[in-house]
Motif scaffolding. Sequence first.
Motif, PDB file in Angstrom:
ATOM      1  N   TRP A 168      -6.002  13.129  -3.493  1.00 25.04           N
ATOM      2  CA  TRP A 168      -7.099  12.284  -3.026  1.00 25.04           C
ATOM      3  C   TRP A 168      -7.942  12.969  -1.956  1.00 25.04           C
ATOM      4  CZ3 TRP A 168      -4.189   6.967  -2.271  1.00 25.04           C
ATOM      5  CH2 TRP A 168      -3.938   6.406  -3.531  1.00 25.04           C
ATOM      6  N   GLU A 172      -1.091  -3.161   3.516  1.00 24.98           N
ATOM      7  CA  GLU A 172      -1.374  -3.805   2.235  1.00 24.98           C
ATOM      8  C   GLU A 172      -2.763  -3.398   1.765  1.00 24.98           C
ATOM      9  OE1 GLU A 172       0.906  -8.051   2.547  1.00 24.98           O
ATOM     10  OE2 GLU A 172      -0.942  -7.839   3.711  1.00 24.98           O
ATOM     11  N   ARG A 180      -7.894   5.449  -3.201  1.00 28.10           N
ATOM     12  CA  ARG A 180      -7.321   4.335  -3.970  1.00 28.10           C
ATOM     13  C   ARG A 180      -8.312   3.771  -4.978  1.00 28.10           C
ATOM     14  NH1 ARG A 180      -6.170   4.412   1.297  1.00 28.10           N
ATOM     15  NH2 ARG A 180      -4.048   4.043   2.067  1.00 28.10           N
ATOM     16  N   THR A 210     -11.683  -0.507  -2.430  1.00 28.89           N
ATOM     17  CA  THR A 210     -10.351  -0.945  -2.029  1.00 28.89           C
ATOM     18  C   THR A 210     -10.316  -1.175  -0.528  1.00 28.89           C
ATOM     19  OG1 THR A 210      -9.412   0.442  -3.782  1.00 28.89           O
ATOM     20  CG2 THR A 210      -7.891  -0.431  -2.135  1.00 28.89           C
ATOM     21  N   PHE A 255      -5.843   7.378   5.514  1.00 27.99           N
ATOM     22  CA  PHE A 255      -4.408   7.693   5.616  1.00 27.99           C
ATOM     23  C   PHE A 255      -3.942   7.716   7.073  1.00 27.99           C
ATOM     24  CE2 PHE A 255      -6.628  11.722   5.950  1.00 27.99           C
ATOM     25  CZ  PHE A 255      -5.951  12.384   6.962  1.00 27.99           C
ATOM     26  N   ASP A 294       0.825  -1.196   0.000  1.00 30.77           N
ATOM     27  CA  ASP A 294       0.000   0.000   0.000  1.00 30.77           C
ATOM     28  C   ASP A 294       0.866   1.256   0.000  1.00 30.77           C
ATOM     29  OD1 ASP A 294      -2.711   1.215   0.254  1.00 30.77           O
ATOM     30  OD2 ASP A 294      -1.849   2.024   2.101  1.00 30.77           O
ATOM     31  N   VAL A 295       0.257   2.380  -0.365  1.00 35.15           N
ATOM     32  CA  VAL A 295       0.985   3.641  -0.413  1.00 35.15           C
ATOM     33  C   VAL A 295       1.465   4.085   0.972  1.00 35.15           C
ATOM     34  CG1 VAL A 295      -0.177   4.456  -2.483  1.00 35.15           C
ATOM     35  CG2 VAL A 295      -1.179   4.946  -0.231  1.00 35.15           C
ATOM     36  N   LEU A 296       0.848   3.568   2.034  1.00 37.08           N
ATOM     37  CA  LEU A 296       1.279   3.930   3.384  1.00 37.08           C
ATOM     38  C   LEU A 296       2.589   3.253   3.762  1.00 37.08           C
ATOM     39  CD1 LEU A 296      -2.096   3.920   5.368  1.00 37.08           C
ATOM     40  CD2 LEU A 296      -0.788   5.884   4.521  1.00 37.08           C
ATOM     41  N   GLY A 297       2.990   2.242   2.976  1.00 34.71           N
ATOM     42  CA  GLY A 297       4.276   1.598   3.193  1.00 34.71           C
ATOM     43  C   GLY A 297       4.291   0.679   4.392  1.00 34.71           C
ATOM     44  N   TYR A 354      -0.769  13.828   3.877  1.00 35.23           N
ATOM     45  CA  TYR A 354      -1.645  12.993   3.062  1.00 35.23           C
ATOM     46  C   TYR A 354      -1.599  13.474   1.624  1.00 35.23           C
ATOM     47  CZ  TYR A 354      -5.005  16.791   4.196  1.00 35.23           C
ATOM     48  OH  TYR A 354      -5.626  18.005   4.385  1.00 35.23           O
ATOM     49  N   ASP A 355      -2.176  12.687   0.741  1.00 34.13           N
ATOM     50  CA  ASP A 355      -2.146  12.963  -0.694  1.00 34.13           C
ATOM     51  C   ASP A 355      -3.251  13.954  -1.040  1.00 34.13           C
ATOM     52  OD1 ASP A 355      -2.229  12.940  -3.478  1.00 34.13           O
ATOM     53  OD2 ASP A 355      -1.780  10.792  -3.608  1.00 34.13           O
TER      54      ASP A 355
END
Length: 336
Positions: A224, A33, A102, A50, A77, A26-29, A220-221
């Motif tokens: 999004w 997942e 996502r 998602t 997030f 996942d983008v959160l690393g 955060y992004d």
Amino acid sequence: MKRLLILLATFAASFVALLAAGWEPDVLGEDFEMRSFDQGTDYGGPVCSTLVRLRADTLDSRRRGVLYVHGFNDYFFQADMARRFDRHGYEFYAVDLRRYGRSLRKGRKAFEVRSFDEYTADIDSALAVMRVEGVREIVLMGHSTGGLTASYYLSRHPQPDIRALVLNSPFLDWNLGRMECMVPLVSFIGSFWPSLRVPQGMSQAYAESLLKDYHGEWEYDTDWKFMRSPDVDAGWVRAVDRAQRALRDGHADIKVPILLMYSARSTGGDTWNEDFNDADAVLDPADIRRYGAGLGPHVTAVRVDGGLHDLVLSRSGVREPLYRYIFAWLARKLND
């Protein structure tokens, strides 16, 4: 006996592989997942949802889990929140609903919805995975519009393994001042012209109270979760209005314990000032308490001094005692 052990080991390995199938980084690393679910096609084209999870050390070590539902102009997030639940023994999952974060696909209109029933499949898919992965006691948790979504879902789909509902500043009523009288008209128009644009304000003060680059603590992004709340349409207004009305006057009748949390006060304006780091800049806490009290017979209302609209993103001196209260409340209610 040896053959039986081999068969059991093979079955266990296959089961683990099945659970792992479909999960991606996942983008959160780190330990997060995600996996996507095809939710078919609707009035705007193909849609998906998602599911994000914080991977546990073992697959069968816990029986309790949380499913988190984000708000409007939002996505999951809050990694800090996930890790806190993990440390307290809960499997943590979060859903990015269709057209959010996502799940937002190129060319699709962000956040579009015509009925909150659309989100049933998104939540059902998430719950199905949780059950396959061994979660037997589920806490449904929602913030803002996600609180409305979670409440609406549970009022229509009560399930024995959903044991509690945690609401973080749920969007149970509009906060539009003198313009609120226009909601029924816009909702009516939305049944005929759902794509009619409804402008939102231009303030980015709430975002500035959250983001580390301005006056907050978080990252955060912003592709999004936009700095300014985007325009909606009449169909979205109609969907929200109908969901809110469906939960009023005793119609919600949610039987599980509900933790209803809201800030002590509200604030507003186009330009950031210190009040934005100490109050709800989106909703009216009085409305949350009023309508939240009618969601079911077992509501615990908590007024949070100094709380932001997203209470778990408030300053440390607010969120630390709030988390202690949440986990103590869950321990009491789930062990009854």
